[in-house]
Scaffold this motif. Structure first.
Motif, PDB file in Angstrom:
ATOM      1  N   PRO A  89      10.337 -10.887  -3.849  1.00 59.61           N
ATOM      2  CA  PRO A  89       9.491 -11.561  -1.935  1.00 59.61           C
ATOM      3  C   PRO A  89       9.531 -12.611  -2.077  1.00 59.61           C
ATOM      4  CG  PRO A  89       9.065  -9.896  -3.090  1.00 59.61           C
ATOM      5  CD  PRO A  89       9.641 -10.297  -3.995  1.00 59.61           C
ATOM      6  N   ALA A  90       9.396 -13.595  -1.180  1.00 61.64           N
ATOM      7  CA  ALA A  90       8.509 -14.592  -1.317  1.00 61.64           C
ATOM      8  C   ALA A  90       7.640 -14.362  -0.061  1.00 61.64           C
ATOM      9  CB  ALA A  90       9.697 -15.457  -0.059  1.00 61.64           C
ATOM     10  N   PHE A  91       6.613 -15.205  -0.852  1.00 65.65           N
ATOM     11  CA  PHE A  91       5.076 -15.275  -0.137  1.00 65.65           C
ATOM     12  C   PHE A  91       4.801 -16.352  -0.282  1.00 65.65           C
ATOM     13  CE2 PHE A  91       4.899 -11.051  -1.089  1.00 65.65           C
ATOM     14  CZ  PHE A  91       5.469 -10.913  -0.104  1.00 65.65           C
ATOM     15  N   PHE A  92       3.226 -17.158   0.777  1.00 68.65           N
ATOM     16  CA  PHE A  92       2.609 -18.155   0.115  1.00 68.65           C
ATOM     17  C   PHE A  92       2.001 -17.997  -1.065  1.00 68.65           C
ATOM     18  CE2 PHE A  92       3.333 -18.389   5.230  1.00 68.65           C
ATOM     19  CZ  PHE A  92       4.310 -19.138   4.919  1.00 68.65           C
ATOM     20  N   PRO A  93       2.607 -18.793  -2.480  1.00 74.41           N
ATOM     21  CA  PRO A  93       1.922 -19.337  -3.149  1.00 74.41           C
ATOM     22  C   PRO A  93       0.427 -19.983  -3.596  1.00 74.41           C
ATOM     23  CG  PRO A  93       3.353 -20.907  -3.152  1.00 74.41           C
ATOM     24  CD  PRO A  93       3.469 -20.316  -1.793  1.00 74.41           C
ATOM     25  N   GLN A  98      -4.130 -11.640   0.220  1.00 73.18           N
ATOM     26  CA  GLN A  98      -5.361 -11.006   1.651  1.00 73.18           C
ATOM     27  C   GLN A  98      -4.550 -11.519   3.104  1.00 73.18           C
ATOM     28  OE1 GLN A  98      -8.069  -9.303   2.309  1.00 73.18           O
ATOM     29  NE2 GLN A  98      -6.888  -8.797   4.252  1.00 73.18           N
ATOM     30  N   ARG A  99      -4.543 -13.127   2.464  1.00 75.64           N
ATOM     31  CA  ARG A  99      -3.934 -13.929   3.789  1.00 75.64           C
ATOM     32  C   ARG A  99      -2.637 -13.780   3.511  1.00 75.64           C
ATOM     33  NH1 ARG A  99      -5.219 -20.100   4.519  1.00 75.64           N
ATOM     34  NH2 ARG A  99      -4.512 -20.371   6.456  1.00 75.64           N
ATOM     35  N   ASN A 100      -1.855 -13.759   2.986  1.00 73.60           N
ATOM     36  CA  ASN A 100      -0.239 -13.138   3.092  1.00 73.60           C
ATOM     37  C   ASN A 100       0.197 -11.936   3.943  1.00 73.60           C
ATOM     38  OD1 ASN A 100       1.396 -15.094   2.150  1.00 73.60           O
ATOM     39  ND2 ASN A 100       0.083 -15.549   0.044  1.00 73.60           N
ATOM     40  N   LEU A 101      -0.729 -11.115   3.729  1.00 78.95           N
ATOM     41  CA  LEU A 101      -0.693 -10.007   4.048  1.00 78.95           C
ATOM     42  C   LEU A 101      -1.133 -10.325   5.902  1.00 78.95           C
ATOM     43  CD1 LEU A 101      -0.875  -7.147   1.969  1.00 78.95           C
ATOM     44  CD2 LEU A 101       1.014  -8.468   2.664  1.00 78.95           C
ATOM     45  N   ASP A 102      -2.307 -10.720   5.649  1.00 82.11           N
ATOM     46  CA  ASP A 102      -2.835 -10.700   6.962  1.00 82.11           C
ATOM     47  C   ASP A 102      -2.381 -11.543   8.052  1.00 82.11           C
ATOM     48  OD1 ASP A 102      -5.104  -9.614   6.241  1.00 82.11           O
ATOM     49  OD2 ASP A 102      -6.069 -11.206   5.788  1.00 82.11           O
ATOM     50  N   LEU A 103      -1.153 -12.154   7.931  1.00 81.56           N
ATOM     51  CA  LEU A 103      -0.525 -13.094   8.589  1.00 81.56           C
ATOM     52  C   LEU A 103       0.425 -12.011   8.901  1.00 81.56           C
ATOM     53  CD1 LEU A 103      -0.440 -16.761   5.899  1.00 81.56           C
ATOM     54  CD2 LEU A 103      -0.453 -16.295   8.578  1.00 81.56           C
ATOM     55  N   TYR A 108       3.012  -8.659  12.946  1.00 75.69           N
ATOM     56  CA  TYR A 108       3.883  -6.577  13.682  1.00 75.69           C
ATOM     57  C   TYR A 108       2.938  -6.263  14.052  1.00 75.69           C
ATOM     58  CZ  TYR A 108       6.673  -7.300   8.907  1.00 75.69           C
ATOM     59  OH  TYR A 108       7.070  -7.650   8.464  1.00 75.69           O
ATOM     60  N   GLY A 109       1.551  -6.787  14.421  1.00 74.12           N
ATOM     61  CA  GLY A 109       0.637  -6.448  15.405  1.00 74.12           C
ATOM     62  C   GLY A 109      -0.109  -5.354  14.324  1.00 74.12           C
ATOM     63  N   MET A 110       0.064  -6.112  13.553  1.00 74.91           N
ATOM     64  CA  MET A 110      -1.452  -4.634  12.627  1.00 74.91           C
ATOM     65  C   MET A 110      -2.419  -5.586  12.282  1.00 74.91           C
ATOM     66  SD  MET A 110       0.678  -1.490  12.253  1.00 74.91           S
ATOM     67  CE  MET A 110       2.348  -1.192  12.336  1.00 74.91           C
ATOM     68  N   ARG A 112      -6.749  -4.894  10.381  1.00 73.20           N
ATOM     69  CA  ARG A 112      -7.004  -5.335   8.779  1.00 73.20           C
ATOM     70  C   ARG A 112      -6.720  -3.419   8.059  1.00 73.20           C
ATOM     71  NH1 ARG A 112     -10.617  -9.604   6.247  1.00 73.20           N
ATOM     72  NH2 ARG A 112      -9.686 -11.350   6.323  1.00 73.20           N
ATOM     73  N   ARG A 113      -7.331  -2.680   8.670  1.00 73.64           N
ATOM     74  CA  ARG A 113      -6.712  -1.734   8.461  1.00 73.64           C
ATOM     75  C   ARG A 113      -5.302  -1.294   8.060  1.00 73.64           C
ATOM     76  NH1 ARG A 113      -6.587   3.862  10.248  1.00 73.64           N
ATOM     77  NH2 ARG A 113      -5.618   3.024  11.799  1.00 73.64           N
ATOM     78  N   GLU A 114      -4.993  -1.438   8.363  1.00 72.78           N
ATOM     79  CA  GLU A 114      -3.067  -1.699   7.568  1.00 72.78           C
ATOM     80  C   GLU A 114      -3.233  -2.182   6.288  1.00 72.78           C
ATOM     81  OE1 GLU A 114      -3.736  -1.783  10.783  1.00 72.78           O
ATOM     82  OE2 GLU A 114      -2.983  -0.211  11.957  1.00 72.78           O
ATOM     83  N   VAL A 115      -3.594  -3.697   6.589  1.00 68.83           N
ATOM     84  CA  VAL A 115      -3.344  -4.291   5.572  1.00 68.83           C
ATOM     85  C   VAL A 115      -4.040  -3.695   4.343  1.00 68.83           C
ATOM     86  CG1 VAL A 115      -4.179  -6.341   4.657  1.00 68.83           C
ATOM     87  CG2 VAL A 115      -3.387  -6.333   6.207  1.00 68.83           C
ATOM     88  N   ARG A 116      -5.757  -2.978   4.659  1.00 72.59           N
ATOM     89  CA  ARG A 116      -6.248  -2.626   3.679  1.00 72.59           C
ATOM     90  C   ARG A 116      -5.620  -0.875   2.889  1.00 72.59           C
ATOM     91  NH1 ARG A 116      -9.706  -3.928   0.250  1.00 72.59           N
ATOM     92  NH2 ARG A 116      -9.878  -2.563  -1.097  1.00 72.59           N
ATOM     93  N   GLY A 117      -4.572  -0.646   4.120  1.00 68.76           N
ATOM     94  CA  GLY A 117      -3.972   0.625   3.483  1.00 68.76           C
ATOM     95  C   GLY A 117      -3.359   0.811   2.605  1.00 68.76           C
ATOM     96  N   ALA A 118      -2.361  -0.554   2.645  1.00 72.10           N
ATOM     97  CA  ALA A 118      -1.372  -0.971   1.606  1.00 72.10           C
ATOM     98  C   ALA A 118      -1.495  -1.355   0.952  1.00 72.10           C
ATOM     99  CB  ALA A 118      -0.684  -2.221   2.578  1.00 72.10           C
ATOM    100  N   LEU A 119      -1.795  -2.286   0.709  1.00 71.98           N
ATOM    101  CA  LEU A 119      -2.649  -2.892  -0.923  1.00 71.98           C
ATOM    102  C   LEU A 119      -3.180  -1.723  -1.492  1.00 71.98           C
ATOM    103  CD1 LEU A 119      -5.316  -5.970   0.097  1.00 71.98           C
ATOM    104  CD2 LEU A 119      -3.478  -6.301  -1.120  1.00 71.98           C
TER     105      LEU A 119
END
Ligand SMILES: Nc1ncnc2c1ncn2[C@@H]1O[C@H](COP(=O)(O)OP(=O)(O)OP(=O)(O)O)[C@@H](O)[C@H]1O
Ligand SMILES: [Mg+2]
Length: 317
Positions: A89-93, A98-103, A108-110, A112-119
């Motif tokens: 998978p490609a991300f901004f290196p 966190q910032r990659n997932l926040d973007l 997706y209209g999600m 911080r909570r979803e980002v936290r959960g996924a991490l």
């Protein structure tokens, strides 16, 4: 309803010497819920199939559907229910994880909570402030998985999710994928790691040279292995071999025991033949066939030298 349906899928890549026929009428179905393993040696066509499923490439013939929707041209209508990783998978290196997932979450209209959960689910909590540039391959794989989970997807389509993971990481991701399958999500993964697949998958399909050579539950596919046998341990091996041989059994000696090439259902005949001759069995058990053995047997054609030198010409329908 099957969550993924692949019907007579063909893919021919144009090129020199007639190009490559990567998929030759592949058929399989993935039921709802659980973990489905998509196996095959290098070049068998796994990634090509996944690309067709996600409408990243156009099949030459045949069709695939995800969640009842035809992939070609219509996948966008169900894409928010699909989490996918195709190759690395490609991300901004230069951004943090966190910032990659926040973007992505924003897309997706999600929140911080979803980002936290996924991490947390992928075991990256605590490393989210690191730049992706400094991530190992295994960590990038996990981040890819976190990104795929952000949408809370019904279906996960993962191309080699264990690629680059160390043994501990593999065990961890295996647990996570099993959990996702048990939650009722459909996890479709391609893999080379047969022992892992055998441990977590409910069903599998095996691809060889662009053809599906076996599919079904792991148990059913294991049943396709020709190497069924029974292991017998007795004190007097030469005598036991003589008796069984005279009884019409195909026997061989292996590691202080005897291997009988026979359906394990005939175990009682074996014990009886020995007992009649006053030899008492210390141990008798079916020989376990592994997915790896069946896989090697079913994909043997892939290792033909002739095949390596001269790929078959495509014969378009
Ligand atoms: N873009 C392309 N152009 C031409 N040929 C291709 C292309 N992509 C794949 N192929 C060929 O198609 C066949 C199937 O490739 P594919 O990547 O689907 O295999 P795979 O099962 O994913 O293999 P691996 O386990 O190595 O990832 C191979 O012979 C490959 O060389
Ligand atoms: Mg691949």
């Amino acid at each position: 309803m099957a969550v993924i349906e692949v019907e007579r899928l063909r893919k021919h890549y144009p090129g020199f010497h007639g190009g490559t026929l990567a998929l030759d009428r592949v058929d399989f179905e993935v039921p709802e819920g659980g973990v489905f393993g998509f196996l095959g040696p290098n070049g068998a066509g796994k990634t090509t199939t996944i690309r067709c499923l996600l409408d990243l490439i156009r099949p030459s013939a045949g069709e695939c559907r995800v969640l009842g929707t035809k992939s070609r041209g219509s996948i966008s209508t169900v894409i928010d229910q699909i989490g996918a990783i195709v190759e690395t998978p490609a991300f901004f290196p230069r951004f943090t994880a966190q910032r990659n997932l926040d973007l992505l979450a924003g897309l997706y209209g999600m929140g911080r909570r979803e980002v936290r959960g996924a991490l947390e689910r992928v075991g990256l909590a605590g490393r989210e402030k690191d730049l992706v540039r400094g991530y190992s391959l295994g960590m990038k794989q996990r981040l890819g998985l976190a990104a795929a989970l952000l949408k809370d997807p019904k279906v996960l389509i993962l191309d080699e999710p264990a690629h680059g993971l160390d043994p501990a990481g593999i065990t961890e991701v295996r647990g996570l994928l099993r959990q996702l399958g048990d939650e009722g999500r459909t996890v479709f993964l391609s893999s080379h790691l047969l022992a892992e697949v055998q441990a977590i998958c409910d069903k599998v399909a095996i691809l060889s040279r662009g053809r599906c050579v076996a599919q079904g539950t792991v148990r059913e596919v294991l049943g396709r292995g020709r190497t069924t046998g029974v292991l017998v341990r007795v004190s007097d091996i030469p005598k036991a071999m003589q008796i069984l041989d005279a009884g019409g059994f195909d026997v061989s000696e292996a590691d202080d025991a005897i291997t009988v090439t026979a359906d394990p259902a005939r175990s009682s005949e074996i014990t009886q033949a020995l007992a009649t001759n006053e030899l008492y069995v210390q141990e008798i058990r079916p020989l376990q066939v592994t997915l790896e053995e069946v896989f090697l047997e079913l994909t043997a054609d892939d290792r033909d030298e002739a095949w390596l030198q001269e790929p078959p010409k495509s014969n378009d329908d």
